[in-house]
Design an enzyme around this catalytic site. Structure first.
Site, PDB file in Angstrom:
ATOM      1  N   SER A 243     -48.077   1.590  23.192  1.00  0.00           N
ATOM      2  CA  SER A 243     -47.780   2.924  23.699  1.00  0.00           C
ATOM      3  C   SER A 243     -47.185   2.796  25.094  1.00  0.00           C
ATOM      4  O   SER A 243     -47.702   2.067  25.945  1.00  0.00           O
ATOM      5  CB  SER A 243     -49.036   3.799  23.708  1.00  0.00           C
ATOM      6  OG  SER A 243     -50.093   3.177  24.413  1.00  0.00           O
TER       7      SER A 243
ATOM      8  N   GLY B 208     -53.144   8.516  23.311  1.00  0.00           N
ATOM      9  CA  GLY B 208     -53.005   7.223  22.654  1.00  0.00           C
ATOM     10  C   GLY B 208     -53.866   7.108  21.413  1.00  0.00           C
ATOM     11  O   GLY B 208     -53.489   6.446  20.431  1.00  0.00           O
ATOM     12  N   ASP B 209     -55.021   7.749  21.434  1.00  0.00           N
ATOM     13  CA  ASP B 209     -55.906   7.739  20.266  1.00  0.00           C
ATOM     14  C   ASP B 209     -55.282   8.516  19.113  1.00  0.00           C
ATOM     15  O   ASP B 209     -55.366   8.107  17.945  1.00  0.00           O
ATOM     16  CB  ASP B 209     -57.260   8.346  20.625  1.00  0.00           C
ATOM     17  CG  ASP B 209     -57.862   7.734  21.882  1.00  0.00           C
ATOM     18  OD1 ASP B 209     -57.630   6.529  22.108  1.00  0.00           O
ATOM     19  OD2 ASP B 209     -58.544   8.453  22.636  1.00  0.00           O
TER      20      ASP B 209
ATOM     21  N   GLY C  50     -42.250   6.529  24.975  1.00  0.00           N
ATOM     22  CA  GLY C  50     -42.548   6.496  23.553  1.00  0.00           C
ATOM     23  C   GLY C  50     -43.442   5.336  23.159  1.00  0.00           C
ATOM     24  O   GLY C  50     -44.484   5.100  23.772  1.00  0.00           O
TER      25      GLY C  50
ATOM     26  N   GLY D 252     -46.147   5.593  27.145  1.00  0.00           N
ATOM     27  CA  GLY D 252     -46.131   6.839  27.900  1.00  0.00           C
ATOM     28  C   GLY D 252     -44.870   7.634  27.630  1.00  0.00           C
ATOM     29  O   GLY D 252     -44.503   7.878  26.475  1.00  0.00           O
TER      30      GLY D 252
END
Length: 315
Positions: A220, A251-252, A225, A222
């Site tokens: 990830s 992110g989860d 993308g 931020g």
């Protein structure tokens, strides 16, 4: 079914303020509480999209009772392991531009029996699982090789494992070779011991982990993308900008979307597009809210199976 294991869940309290000024008194403009912890958020995101999941987590103290009530409200199936300590309370301070300041408690100390019971409950569910997901920090008393133990035991049961953690617990898990990992850029840099300034840096770092036995590395990035790297593919996906409210749990949600898509047989490029859509939709929600199907429809994602590797991150 996707089984999530969260050894250090939380109650997440989000407090919205106009601007953060250290050392001063602030008056909140709004606040909310949500169930928290990486694996818990993965399960919450899956439930919100109608996918099958079970969350395994320790529960203790009055905060633990509140956590169970919040999970019941969202309809999240769970296996709770009673522990003597109280579930932690994490605080996120949110500013109007999406800046998030987090205060995370360490969590309750778990004894050997409680640790073993968490693993036992998780592995009991492996018979019906497409994935087992080990997520988040480890509370006091849990050995650094906890996720490595999970990976090895799940492999004996022919179940794929995804790990999303950092520090010593992630390093130990890497040696056990989980099927998938989802670091962010900083966590990947820590794993390989190098600065990652471009997509090529990220790709090359991820490939070193693939060469070490990890099948899928999903990074990830931020606002840039995400990059998914396997032995065969390097795929970049990013979403058009949304108004950010909170990065907590984004992110989860990305990981939940990725695993759900892979479970349904999607190819890597399509699965990454779904993952970025889920993660981006979460950023537009307050606190650690998880997106609904309607929230997902508002997000447009672009996918590039041959990305420009000279792209500098954070541009």
């Amino acid at each position: 079914m996707i089984v999530t294991l969260t050894p250090n869940p939380s109650i997440d309290r989000a407090v919205m303020i106009d601007a953060l000024h250290p050392g001063e008194v602030h008056r909140a403009t709004a606040n909310r509480i949500d169930p928290g912890g990486k694996g818990v958020n993965v399960s919450r995101a899956l439930v919100a999209q109608g996918a099958e999941t079970t969350a395994v987590l320790p529960i203790g103290g009055p905060e633990g009772h509140l956590l169970e009530e919040l999970l019941d409200t969202e309809g999240v199936p769970r296996r709770s392991v009673p522990v003597s300590g109280a579930v932690r309370m994490n605080i996120s301070i949110l500013e109007p531009d999406g800046t998030t300041t987090k205060l995370n408690e360490p969590g309750p100390a778990l004894d050997e029996t409680e640790v073993a019971t968490l693993l036992d409950h998780t592995l009991d569910l492996a018979v019906d699982a497409d994935w087992i997901v080990g997520c988040g920090s480890l509370p006091p008393g849990v050995p650094a090789d906890f996720y490595a133990q999970l990976v090895l035991a799940a492999r004996e049961r022919n179940v794929r494992v995804a790990i999303d953690s950092s520090g010593p617990s992630m390093s130990a898990a890497m040696a056990a070779r989980p099927h998938l990992i989802k670091p962010n850029n900083d966590e990947l840099a820590e794993l390989v011991g190098a600065e990652l300034a471009t997509l090529k840096d990220v790709r090359d770092a991820a490939l070193t982990l693939v060469d070490g036995g990890i099948d899928i590395v999903a990074v990830s990035l931020g606002q840039d993308g995400a990059l998914l790297v396997t032995r065969e593919d390097t795929v970049h996906a990013h979403a058009h900008s949304v108004t950010p409210l909170s990065t907590v749990g984004a992110g989860d949600c990305m990981l939940a979307g990725l695993l759900h898509s892979l479970t349904t047989g999607m190819p890597a490029s399509a699965a990454l597009a779904v993952a970025v859509r889920w993660g981006t939709a979460a950023v537009a929600l307050a606190g650690s809210g998880v997106p609904s199907p309607e929230d997902l429809r508002a997000v447009d994602v672009a996918v590039d199976a041959s990305p420009s590797l000279t792209y500098r991150l954070g541009q």
